[in-house]
Design a protein around this motif. Sequence first.
Motif, mmCIF file in Angstrom:
data_model
loop_
_atom_site.group_PDB
_atom_site.id
_atom_site.type_symbol
_atom_site.label_atom_id
_atom_site.label_comp_id
_atom_site.label_asym_id
_atom_site.label_seq_id
_atom_site.Cartn_x
_atom_site.Cartn_y
_atom_site.Cartn_z
ATOM 1 N N VAL A 29 0.859 -1.183 0.000
ATOM 2 C CA VAL A 29 0.000 0.000 0.000
ATOM 3 C C VAL A 29 0.896 1.234 0.000
ATOM 4 O O VAL A 29 2.094 1.153 0.284
ATOM 5 N N MET A 30 0.302 2.373 -0.336
ATOM 6 C CA MET A 30 1.030 3.632 -0.385
ATOM 7 C C MET A 30 0.297 4.671 0.456
ATOM 8 O O MET A 30 -0.935 4.780 0.379
ATOM 9 N N ASP A 31 1.036 5.416 1.271
ATOM 10 C CA ASP A 31 0.455 6.527 2.022
ATOM 11 C C ASP A 31 1.589 7.456 2.436
ATOM 12 O O ASP A 31 2.767 7.078 2.377
ATOM 13 N N GLY A 32 1.246 8.651 2.827
ATOM 14 C CA GLY A 32 2.252 9.612 3.239
ATOM 15 C C GLY A 32 1.830 11.026 2.887
ATOM 16 O O GLY A 32 0.662 11.378 2.984
ATOM 17 N N GLY A 33 2.806 11.816 2.454
ATOM 18 C CA GLY A 33 2.525 13.191 2.085
ATOM 19 C C GLY A 33 2.907 14.205 3.136
ATOM 20 O O GLY A 33 2.715 15.408 2.948
ATOM 21 N N THR A 34 3.430 13.743 4.261
ATOM 22 C CA THR A 34 3.845 14.640 5.343
ATOM 23 C C THR A 34 5.260 14.280 5.768
ATOM 24 O O THR A 34 5.718 13.157 5.555
ATOM 25 N N PRO A 35 5.989 15.215 6.399
ATOM 26 C CA PRO A 35 7.318 14.868 6.910
ATOM 27 C C PRO A 35 7.212 13.845 8.030
ATOM 28 O O PRO A 35 6.145 13.661 8.630
ATOM 29 N N LEU A 36 8.316 13.179 8.306
ATOM 30 C CA LEU A 36 8.340 12.090 9.286
ATOM 31 C C LEU A 36 7.676 12.490 10.596
ATOM 32 O O LEU A 36 6.869 11.734 11.144
ATOM 33 N N TRP A 37 8.016 13.676 11.117
ATOM 34 C CA TRP A 37 7.535 14.066 12.445
ATOM 35 C C TRP A 37 6.046 14.404 12.477
ATOM 36 O O TRP A 37 5.486 14.557 13.537
ATOM 37 N N GLU A 38 5.420 14.484 11.309
ATOM 38 C CA GLU A 38 3.983 14.722 11.250
ATOM 39 C C GLU A 38 3.206 13.500 10.753
ATOM 40 O O GLU A 38 1.986 13.563 10.608
ATOM 41 N N PHE A 81 10.854 12.362 -0.447
ATOM 42 C CA PHE A 81 10.265 13.496 0.240
ATOM 43 C C PHE A 81 8.816 13.207 0.614
ATOM 44 O O PHE A 81 8.005 12.805 -0.216
ATOM 45 N N GLY A 82 8.485 13.388 1.887
ATOM 46 C CA GLY A 82 7.121 13.201 2.354
ATOM 47 C C GLY A 82 6.680 11.755 2.456
ATOM 48 O O GLY A 82 5.518 11.480 2.753
ATOM 49 N N LEU A 83 7.592 10.838 2.213
ATOM 50 C CA LEU A 83 7.245 9.406 2.221
ATOM 51 C C LEU A 83 8.193 8.625 3.125
ATOM 52 O O LEU A 83 8.636 7.528 2.782
ATOM 53 N N ALA A 84 8.487 9.166 4.298
ATOM 54 C CA ALA A 84 9.460 8.522 5.184
ATOM 55 C C ALA A 84 9.026 7.124 5.594
ATOM 56 O O ALA A 84 9.831 6.189 5.599
ATOM 57 N N ALA A 85 7.755 6.962 5.963
ATOM 58 C CA ALA A 85 7.293 5.647 6.418
ATOM 59 C C ALA A 85 7.344 4.623 5.290
ATOM 60 O O ALA A 85 7.726 3.465 5.493
ATOM 61 N N TYR A 86 6.966 5.040 4.091
ATOM 62 C CA TYR A 86 7.028 4.144 2.925
ATOM 63 C C TYR A 86 8.485 3.786 2.628
ATOM 64 O O TYR A 86 8.803 2.626 2.331
ATOM 65 N N THR A 87 9.364 4.782 2.732
ATOM 66 C CA THR A 87 10.785 4.539 2.494
ATOM 67 C C THR A 87 11.350 3.542 3.498
ATOM 68 O O THR A 87 12.102 2.620 3.135
ATOM 69 N N VAL A 88 10.976 3.683 4.763
ATOM 70 C CA VAL A 88 11.419 2.737 5.790
ATOM 71 C C VAL A 88 10.939 1.330 5.464
ATOM 72 O O VAL A 88 11.708 0.351 5.542
ATOM 73 N N ALA A 89 9.674 1.204 5.100
ATOM 74 C CA ALA A 89 9.104 -0.114 4.811
ATOM 75 C C ALA A 89 9.805 -0.778 3.632
ATOM 76 O O ALA A 89 10.107 -1.979 3.661
ATOM 77 N N LYS A 90 10.083 -0.012 2.579
ATOM 78 C CA LYS A 90 10.706 -0.603 1.402
ATOM 79 C C LYS A 90 12.187 -0.905 1.634
ATOM 80 O O LYS A 90 12.725 -1.864 1.071
ATOM 81 N N HIS A 91 12.868 -0.109 2.478
ATOM 82 C CA HIS A 91 14.215 -0.502 2.892
ATOM 83 C C HIS A 91 14.168 -1.843 3.631
ATOM 84 O O HIS A 91 15.068 -2.677 3.488
ATOM 85 N N ALA A 92 13.120 -2.046 4.419
ATOM 86 C CA ALA A 92 12.980 -3.307 5.158
ATOM 87 C C ALA A 92 12.775 -4.481 4.217
ATOM 88 O O ALA A 92 13.249 -5.592 4.483
ATOM 89 N N VAL A 93 12.054 -4.260 3.114
ATOM 90 C CA VAL A 93 11.873 -5.331 2.128
ATOM 91 C C VAL A 93 13.226 -5.787 1.599
ATOM 92 O O VAL A 93 13.491 -6.991 1.476
#
Length: 244
Positions: free
Chosen positions: A79-88, A140-152
């Motif tokens: 899935v894809m979600d985000g659009g805000t900086p990590l701290w938000e 940019f704005g996709l920190a959580a998605y970036t973390v998840a895909k690094h985990a993959v």
Amino acid sequence: MSGPVALVTGAAGGLGTAVLAALDHDGFTVVGVDVAPVAGRCAESHRVDVRDGAALRELAADVVARHGRLDAVVAAAAVMDGGTPLWETPDEVVDELWDVDARGVWNTARACVPHLLASPDPRQARFVAIASAAGEHGMFGLAAYTVAKHAVVGVVRGLAADLVGTGVAAVAVSPGAMRTPMLTRTAELYGLEGEAGVAELASHQGLRRALDPTEVARVVALACSPAGAALNGSVVNADGGFGL
């Protein structure tokens, strides 16, 4: 024994549907898995959530019981979600991305790899996980998605190390901007709309266009083929030259 059998998660749309067709073309009996109805080219489909490890293990065992083997697994559910900086970024966004995109790949591997090891010829068996350009680059704005895909990517590299000497290969394929609903969703997160938004995201690839899912699906099929043994432990960047 039947011919080679493949199981594909995230099969209800986008890249997953294209992978169904590519593996069917290559002679696999393909099992499609998704939380949504699967309408692509497959021998059978099942409604299973990759967050449910027990359900995946039950499904994998059932597939092997009926078909006698499991030779390739493609973990494409995401899935894809985000659009805000990590701290938000809301906790619920982090939880969903981690549980589906990262833990879902882990669950799929845990359920299926024992059956790959028991296949008639483990040297031909493949586990392929779909990562992303976000598995290598910060987005940019996709920190959580970036973390998840690094985990993959981490799952695949750790799995490949555990599989040393077994003959089974583990590979990650990292697509760039593909013309799928996920790309449209990504564009919306950046405040970009319509075809112009998709074109803006695709402009960051060397090809200067969005990839068609069938192009990436052929790369996935290569990873699932006998020649895919050479890719063991690798991250294949099927991203059209992201960042060029």
